[in-house]
Scaffold this active site. Structure first.
Site, PDB file in Angstrom:
ATOM      1  N   LYS A 197       0.855  -1.183   0.000  1.00  0.00           N
ATOM      2  CA  LYS A 197       0.000   0.000   0.000  1.00  0.00           C
ATOM      3  C   LYS A 197       0.890   1.232   0.000  1.00  0.00           C
ATOM      4  O   LYS A 197       1.680   1.435   0.922  1.00  0.00           O
ATOM      5  CB  LYS A 197      -0.893  -0.026   1.238  1.00  0.00           C
ATOM      6  CG  LYS A 197      -1.766   1.211   1.366  1.00  0.00           C
ATOM      7  CD  LYS A 197      -2.738   1.069   2.514  1.00  0.00           C
ATOM      8  CE  LYS A 197      -3.551   2.321   2.692  1.00  0.00           C
ATOM      9  NZ  LYS A 197      -4.478   2.213   3.822  1.00  0.00           N
ATOM     10  N   LYS A 250      -2.233  -1.632  -3.863  1.00  0.00           N
ATOM     11  CA  LYS A 250      -3.098  -0.461  -3.818  1.00  0.00           C
ATOM     12  C   LYS A 250      -2.278   0.803  -3.881  1.00  0.00           C
ATOM     13  O   LYS A 250      -1.284   0.872  -3.158  1.00  0.00           O
ATOM     14  CB  LYS A 250      -3.856  -0.527  -2.483  1.00  0.00           C
ATOM     15  CG  LYS A 250      -4.660   0.679  -2.144  1.00  0.00           C
ATOM     16  CD  LYS A 250      -5.263   0.500  -0.780  1.00  0.00           C
ATOM     17  CE  LYS A 250      -5.917   1.814  -0.405  1.00  0.00           C
ATOM     18  NZ  LYS A 250      -6.239   1.878   0.964  1.00  0.00           N
TER      19      LYS A 250
HETATM   20  C1  PBG Z   1      -7.379   3.160   5.635  1.00  0.00           C
HETATM   21  C2  PBG Z   1      -7.641   3.063   4.197  1.00  0.00           C
HETATM   22  C3  PBG Z   1      -7.470   4.051   3.206  1.00  0.00           C
HETATM   23  C4  PBG Z   1      -7.981   3.509   2.026  1.00  0.00           C
HETATM   24  C5  PBG Z   1      -8.403   2.225   2.317  1.00  0.00           C
HETATM   25  N1  PBG Z   1      -8.161   1.966   3.658  1.00  0.00           N
HETATM   26  C6  PBG Z   1      -7.017   5.442   3.274  1.00  0.00           C
HETATM   27  C7  PBG Z   1      -5.666   5.824   3.668  1.00  0.00           C
HETATM   28  O1  PBG Z   1      -4.736   5.024   3.778  1.00  0.00           O
HETATM   29  O2  PBG Z   1      -5.529   7.014   3.908  1.00  0.00           O
HETATM   30  C8  PBG Z   1      -8.057   4.240   0.718  1.00  0.00           C
HETATM   31  C9  PBG Z   1      -9.096   3.731  -0.209  1.00  0.00           C
HETATM   32  C10 PBG Z   1      -9.437   4.661  -1.304  1.00  0.00           C
HETATM   33  O3  PBG Z   1      -8.807   5.734  -1.517  1.00  0.00           O
HETATM   34  O4  PBG Z   1     -10.386   4.332  -2.027  1.00  0.00           O
HETATM   35  N2  PBG Z   1      -6.108   2.970   6.065  1.00  0.00           N
END
Ligand code: PBG
Length: 329
Positions: A197, A250
């Site tokens: 991520k 992601k």
């Molecule tokens: C929480 C999380 C996030 C997303 C999914 N889980 C946001 C972040 O890390 O700030 C983002 C999903 C999206 O942008 O559609 N940690």
């Protein structure tokens, strides 16, 4: 000059039937996962301005939404909680009677065969908006965050979640969560690790939806640095070692190379999350008449499958399901 022989790839593109015969990659409705933002209350449907077509929903309204999705053939949802109460340690995220456990129970009671993935993170539940607990100097403390995540995982599994998906990016969280699930009697519940991520600008609209923008600083101290791919494989391998059953990459479209490499390196199902900012780009362009939304989105989704995703989390899940049905596939 006329070509006498040799390869003419166009021979196989001549008709729709020929193109279908030699098509290499498919997208099926069961490979689409729809995210849901759950808010407290009854009868709440609150549009998210930066994500046209996506709403924050109270539990009762999420059931209405899921009913429509089920009719379209969608079989998996990913739940996020947007709670009223936030504090320094994200207590509302681990409460067995909290918003997400309540939502899971209601959803599984009505749709027992729906796969419910529970996102597990603290950022929606902390008043500072970070994905872990903070030290006095404002740093996210890795190891102090782990037991909190584990408690959340057990609460969600106890409520009936089918899959636990930690998205916090703390080191060692998969092992801690796995152990807690096993000890709690949930050895059968798989972990879908947000293994890879990135610290991405494309999460902006999500943070509007979830109210989870960090009050101070950013997430670069725990989410990955966009230029890195070797590190992505390392993260993926670590999560597998710790007991992850599935991995996620992601965002999706800016990281298709990473997705492909993770898929090649790892022998487990790999998910891709086409995130809020990616959705917002398609919507903005489509609303301006600058892109054909249907064609652009379907092209993007098949490219994510081609790069190696076994399934795709996307805010376009319902649209794509409808378009696939219209195409008769
Ligand atoms: C929480 C999380 C996030 C997303 C999914 N889980 C946001 C972040 O890390 O700030 C983002 C999903 C999206 O942008 O559609 N940690």
């Amino acid at each position: 000059m006329e070509m006498m022989h040799g390869s003419r790839p166009r021979r196989l593109r001549r008709t729709p039937a020929l193109r279908a015969l030699v098509r290499e990659t498919y997208l099926h409705v069961t490979q689409l996962v729809a995210p849901l933002f759950i808010v407290p209350g009854i009868n709440v449907r609150r549009p998210i301005v930066s994500m046209p077509g996506v709403e924050n929903l109270s539990i009762d309204q999420s059931l209405v939404q899921i009913e429509a999705w089920w009719e379209l053939g969608l079989r998996t949802v990913l739940l996020f909680g947007v709670p009223e109460h936030k504090d320094a340690v994200g207590s509302s995220g681990t409460d067995p009677e909290g918003l997400i456990p309540q939502a899971i129970r209601a959803i599984k009671a009505k749709f027992p065969d729906l796969i419910v993935i529970a996102d597990l993170c603290l950022c929606e539940y902390t008043d500072h908006g970070h994905c872990g607990v903070l030290s006095d100097t404002g740093e996210v403390i890795n190891d102090a965050t782990l037991p909190i995540l584990a408690a959340g995982a057990v609460a969600y599994a106890a409520a009936g979640a089918d899959i636990i998906a930690p998205s916090d990016m703390m080191d060692g969280r998969v092992a801690t969560i796995r152990e807690a699930l096993d000890l709690g009697g949930f050895a059968d519940i798989p972990i879908l690790a947000y293994a890879v991520k990135y610290a991405s600008a494309f999460y902006g609209p999500f943070r509007d939806a979830a109210g989870s923008t960090p009050q101070l600083g950013d997430r670069r101290g725990y989410q990955m640095d966009p230029p890195n791919v070797r590190e992505a494989i390392k993260e993926a391998m670590l999560d597998l070692d710790e007991g992850a059953d599935m991995l996620m990459v992601k965002p999706a479209l800016p990281y298709l190379d990473v997705l492909h490499q993770v898929k090649v390196a790892c022998d487990v199902p790999v998910a891709a999350y086409c995130v809020s900012g990616e959705y917002a780009m398609f919507k903005a362009a489509a609303q301006n008449g600058w892109l054909d939304e249907r064609r652009a989105v379907m092209e993007a989704l098949i490219s994510i499958r081609r790069a190696g995703a076994d399934f795709i989390i996307t805010y376009h899940a319902a649209d794509a399901a409808r378009w696939l049905a219209e195409d008769g596939r």
